[in-house]
Design an enzyme around this catalytic site. Structure first.
Site, PDB file in Angstrom:
ATOM      1  N   ASN A   1      22.003  32.118  44.862  1.00 62.38           N
ATOM      2  CA  ASN A   1      23.184  32.674  44.196  1.00 62.38           C
ATOM      3  C   ASN A   1      23.255  31.993  42.831  1.00 62.38           C
ATOM      4  OD1 ASN A   1      25.704  33.419  43.346  1.00 62.38           O
ATOM      5  ND2 ASN A   1      26.794  32.656  45.158  1.00 62.38           N
TER       6      ASN A   1
ATOM      7  N   ARG B 188      21.795  36.973  45.710  1.00 62.95           N
ATOM      8  CA  ARG B 188      23.046  37.646  45.415  1.00 62.95           C
ATOM      9  C   ARG B 188      22.895  38.223  44.006  1.00 62.95           C
ATOM     10  NH1 ARG B 188      28.884  34.760  45.310  1.00 62.95           N
ATOM     11  NH2 ARG B 188      30.137  36.635  45.125  1.00 62.95           N
TER      12      ARG B 188
ATOM     13  N   HIS C  29      32.852  40.820  45.208  1.00 62.56           N
ATOM     14  CA  HIS C  29      33.021  40.017  46.435  1.00 62.56           C
ATOM     15  C   HIS C  29      32.615  40.807  47.688  1.00 62.56           C
ATOM     16  CE1 HIS C  29      36.165  37.220  44.378  1.00 62.56           C
ATOM     17  NE2 HIS C  29      34.997  36.630  44.428  1.00 62.56           N
TER      18      HIS C  29
ATOM     19  N   ARG D  65      40.388  33.028  35.303  1.00 62.29           N
ATOM     20  CA  ARG D  65      40.408  34.424  34.819  1.00 62.29           C
ATOM     21  C   ARG D  65      41.816  34.994  34.929  1.00 62.29           C
ATOM     22  NH1 ARG D  65      35.588  36.588  38.518  1.00 62.29           N
ATOM     23  NH2 ARG D  65      35.117  34.435  39.025  1.00 62.29           N
TER      24      ARG D  65
ATOM     25  N   ASP E 279      42.110  24.129  39.601  1.00 67.11           N
ATOM     26  CA  ASP E 279      41.906  23.744  40.995  1.00 67.11           C
ATOM     27  C   ASP E 279      43.245  23.758  41.737  1.00 67.11           C
ATOM     28  OD1 ASP E 279      41.578  22.026  43.388  1.00 67.11           O
ATOM     29  OD2 ASP E 279      39.571  21.741  42.562  1.00 67.11           O
TER      30      ASP E 279
ATOM     31  N   GLY F 159      42.219  30.473  50.600  1.00 66.35           N
ATOM     32  CA  GLY F 159      42.657  31.240  51.769  1.00 66.35           C
ATOM     33  C   GLY F 159      42.383  30.525  53.079  1.00 66.35           C
ATOM     34  N   GLU F 160      41.275  29.785  53.141  1.00 64.53           N
ATOM     35  CA  GLU F 160      40.915  29.095  54.381  1.00 64.53           C
ATOM     36  C   GLU F 160      41.641  27.765  54.547  1.00 64.53           C
ATOM     37  OE1 GLU F 160      36.603  28.716  54.465  1.00 64.53           O
ATOM     38  OE2 GLU F 160      36.437  30.814  53.854  1.00 64.53           O
ATOM     39  N   HIS F 161      41.927  27.114  53.400  1.00 62.86           N
ATOM     40  CA  HIS F 161      42.379  25.716  53.497  1.00 62.86           C
ATOM     41  C   HIS F 161      43.816  25.452  53.078  1.00 62.86           C
ATOM     42  CE1 HIS F 161      38.283  24.688  54.370  1.00 62.86           C
ATOM     43  NE2 HIS F 161      37.863  25.237  53.253  1.00 62.86           N
TER      44      HIS F 161
ATOM     45  N   GLU G 132      28.958  34.063  52.545  1.00 66.86           N
ATOM     46  CA  GLU G 132      28.168  35.062  51.818  1.00 66.86           C
ATOM     47  C   GLU G 132      26.669  34.803  51.979  1.00 66.86           C
ATOM     48  OE1 GLU G 132      30.850  33.760  48.899  1.00 66.86           O
ATOM     49  OE2 GLU G 132      30.996  35.744  47.981  1.00 66.86           O
TER      50      GLU G 132
HETATM   51  P1  ADP Z   1      34.217  29.568  44.635  1.00 65.60           P
HETATM   52  O1  ADP Z   1      34.830  30.859  44.178  1.00 65.60           O
HETATM   53  O2  ADP Z   1      33.759  28.690  43.508  1.00 65.60           O
HETATM   54  O3  ADP Z   1      33.225  29.703  45.772  1.00 65.60           O
HETATM   55  P2  ADP Z   1      35.911  28.322  46.641  1.00 65.60           P
HETATM   56  O4  ADP Z   1      35.938  29.446  47.611  1.00 65.60           O
HETATM   57  O5  ADP Z   1      35.178  27.086  47.010  1.00 65.60           O
HETATM   58  O6  ADP Z   1      35.481  28.794  45.198  1.00 65.60           O
HETATM   59  O7  ADP Z   1      37.448  27.941  46.353  1.00 65.60           O
HETATM   60  C1  ADP Z   1      37.788  26.974  45.405  1.00 65.60           C
HETATM   61  C2  ADP Z   1      39.303  26.840  45.405  1.00 65.60           C
HETATM   62  O8  ADP Z   1      39.743  26.484  46.715  1.00 65.60           O
HETATM   63  C3  ADP Z   1      39.802  25.758  44.440  1.00 65.60           C
HETATM   64  O9  ADP Z   1      40.940  26.233  43.746  1.00 65.60           O
HETATM   65  C4  ADP Z   1      40.203  24.666  45.405  1.00 65.60           C
HETATM   66  O10 ADP Z   1      41.247  23.867  44.902  1.00 65.60           O
HETATM   67  C5  ADP Z   1      40.698  25.461  46.580  1.00 65.60           C
HETATM   68  N1  ADP Z   1      40.809  24.641  47.788  1.00 65.60           N
HETATM   69  C6  ADP Z   1      39.825  24.079  48.506  1.00 65.60           C
HETATM   70  N2  ADP Z   1      40.361  23.327  49.500  1.00 65.60           N
HETATM   71  C7  ADP Z   1      41.708  23.432  49.397  1.00 65.60           C
HETATM   72  C8  ADP Z   1      42.821  22.895  50.102  1.00 65.60           C
HETATM   73  N3  ADP Z   1      42.660  22.096  51.162  1.00 65.60           N
HETATM   74  N4  ADP Z   1      44.057  23.234  49.688  1.00 65.60           N
HETATM   75  C9  ADP Z   1      44.226  24.034  48.628  1.00 65.60           C
HETATM   76  N5  ADP Z   1      43.241  24.564  47.919  1.00 65.60           N
HETATM   77  C10 ADP Z   1      41.999  24.272  48.299  1.00 65.60           C
END
Ligand code: ADP
Length: 413
Positions: A9, A94, A182, A242, A284, A331-333, A380
């Site tokens: 990628n 990708r 995506h 963005r 971030d 979304g996951e964290h 992905e």
């Molecule tokens: P990419 O699009 O570069 O693959 P990711 O899917 O890794 O990005 O997502 C990055 C984002 O996820 C960042 O804004 C990061 O701060 C956020 N993130 C990762 N872990 C957490 C967390 N525990 N709480 C809030 N945001 C998180």
């Protein structure tokens, strides 16, 4: 050792990769993953094993001007040393843009590569890097089969009304339309949902890929009906850097009243806007959530507001909503972001279960919620590896088609 597939990628500042062991019926496991980061400044290659331990590292001199061939040479050399001479079976890439023609993964030939190069004007910040990696591998390992997997392909079936831009017709003829991106993530999520909750997967679901790049996809029975990214990956939600959807008049204003060059505006919209631009602090989400600065709060609030507003729009495209899936880094964290989005969707019958959400459970909605809310980690790379195997080994793939379509084809860790 059985044979393996490498996924690449390639972006402007990094090349992410993963290595999967193939089995007779699909992919067995992820052997390694990592990235070459700092391209253009201080390039650094790290390959890790399934548990995250470092398997290999390579550093180049700071400010070394390296092409993709130079960057990929130590990676391919390490893979050969790690797996043995004949073990790498193929490389899956990708590729961000498949244009109007490429609606599924395809084996890369010189003719296909030439065709994909014609799409560079549609994705000037991504497509050249993707193709540079393809050409580098072709030079380094001319006999190694390569497959392109497109971010646009999953949205290929969107209805003409959904993909049309309200511009003079002649521009549609040259490919100006909404494509959506995506797609590899959404395809993976659709497969996971079909495995976890088949009845829900057959219904009306919005998936939210919330990472540095962020978008939503409205799916009916696992097919993309509508999505928030459009002609480019600038459209839709507020992202890390963005802007998301923006009145085109705002671009004209920047050009005319501020006298900015086209490339300066491009840089602003892609790299200096979104969470970073509004907060003035960071792109971030973790940094913003930890900050007490009111501008951080404003950026988060706008991020959440726009997600909820677009979910409203996509619910209209679907004619209702049965499920909502959160995925990717945020979304996951991030339980607080999920809770804030759900709170804005109470009018749709979304009821978040606070405890389950804090625990990052698979289902984070209350049993009484009219819309079931789930958290599904995306992958992905696994999707690319699965497609690559299916393109190159269709007979094997046919017996496992259902498996690869609906499930995580490998264990990730
Ligand atoms: P990419 O699009 O570069 O693959 P990711 O899917 O890794 O990005 O997502 C990055 C984002 O996820 C960042 O804004 C990061 O701060 C956020 N993130 C990762 N872990 C957490 C967390 N525990 N709480 C809030 N945001 C998180």
């Amino acid at each position: 050792m059985s044979r393996a597939i490498l996924t690449l990628n390639a972006g402007s500042s990094s090349i992410k990769f993963a290595l999967y062991e193939m089995a007779a019926k699909g992919l067995r496991r992820r052997l390694s993953h990592g990235q070459i980061e700092g391209i253009g400044s201080a390039p650094h290659l790290v390959a890790r094993d399934a548990a995250g331990a470092i398997l290999s590292e390579h550093r180049w001199a700071a400010d070394a001007k390296l092409d993709h061939e130079a960057l990929l040479t130590p990676l391919l050399a390490w893979i050969t040393a790690h797996l043995g001479e004949e073990s790498l079976a193929a490389v899956g890439h990708r590729v961000v843009h498949g244009g109007e023609h490429w609606d599924r993964p395809v084996r890369l030939t010189p003719a296909v590569i030439a065709d994909l190069a014609k799409l560079i004007p549609l994705a000037p910040l991504h497509q050249p890097h993707d193709l540079a990696a393809v050409e580098a591998v072709a030079r380094l390992r001319p006999r190694l089969p390569q497959v392109a997997c497109f971010d646009t392909a999953f949205h290929h079936g969107m209805a003409p009304t959904v993909s049309r831009l309200a511009l003079p017709r002649e521009f549609a003829a040259e490919g100006m339309r909404r494509y959506g991106f995506h797609g590899l993530s959404y395809e993976y999520l659709a497969g996971q949902l079909r495995e976890q909750a088949p009845a829900l997967a057959a219904g009306r679901v919005i998936a939210a890929h919330l990472g540095n790049g962020a978008s939503l996809c409205a799916m009916h029975d696992g097919h993309s009906i509508d999505t928030t990214m459009g002609f480019t990956a600038l459209d839709g939600l507020v992202m890390g850097t963005r802007c998301g959807n923006l009145d085109p008049g705002a671009v004209l204003y920047l050009l005319q009243e501020h006298g900015l060059s086209v490339s300066a505006v491009e840089h602003m919209l892609y790299n200096e806007s979104g969470l970073l631009g509004v907060s003035g602090i960071s792109n971030d989400m973790r940094t913003l959530l930890d900050s007490s600065d009111p501008h951080a709060y404003e950026a988060i609030d706008l991020f959440v507001f726009r997600i909820a507003r677009e979910i409203g729009a996509l619910t209209s495209s679907l004619g209702g909503l049965d499920g909502l899936v959160f995925s990717a880094g945020i979304g996951e964290h991030s339980a607080p972001i999920r809770a804030a989005v759900c709170a804005r969707l109470a009018w749709l019958g979304v009821e978040c279960d606070g405890d389950a959400n804090t625990r990052h459970a698979t289902v984070v909605s209350m049993p009484s919620s009219r819309v079931q809310v789930r958290v599904i980690p995306t992958d992905e790379e696994a999707m690319i590896a699965t497609h690559t195997m299916n393109v190159l080994y269709p007979v094997t793939a046919r017996s496992t088609q259902e498996e690869s379509r609906v499930s995580s084809p490998v264990s990730r860790r």
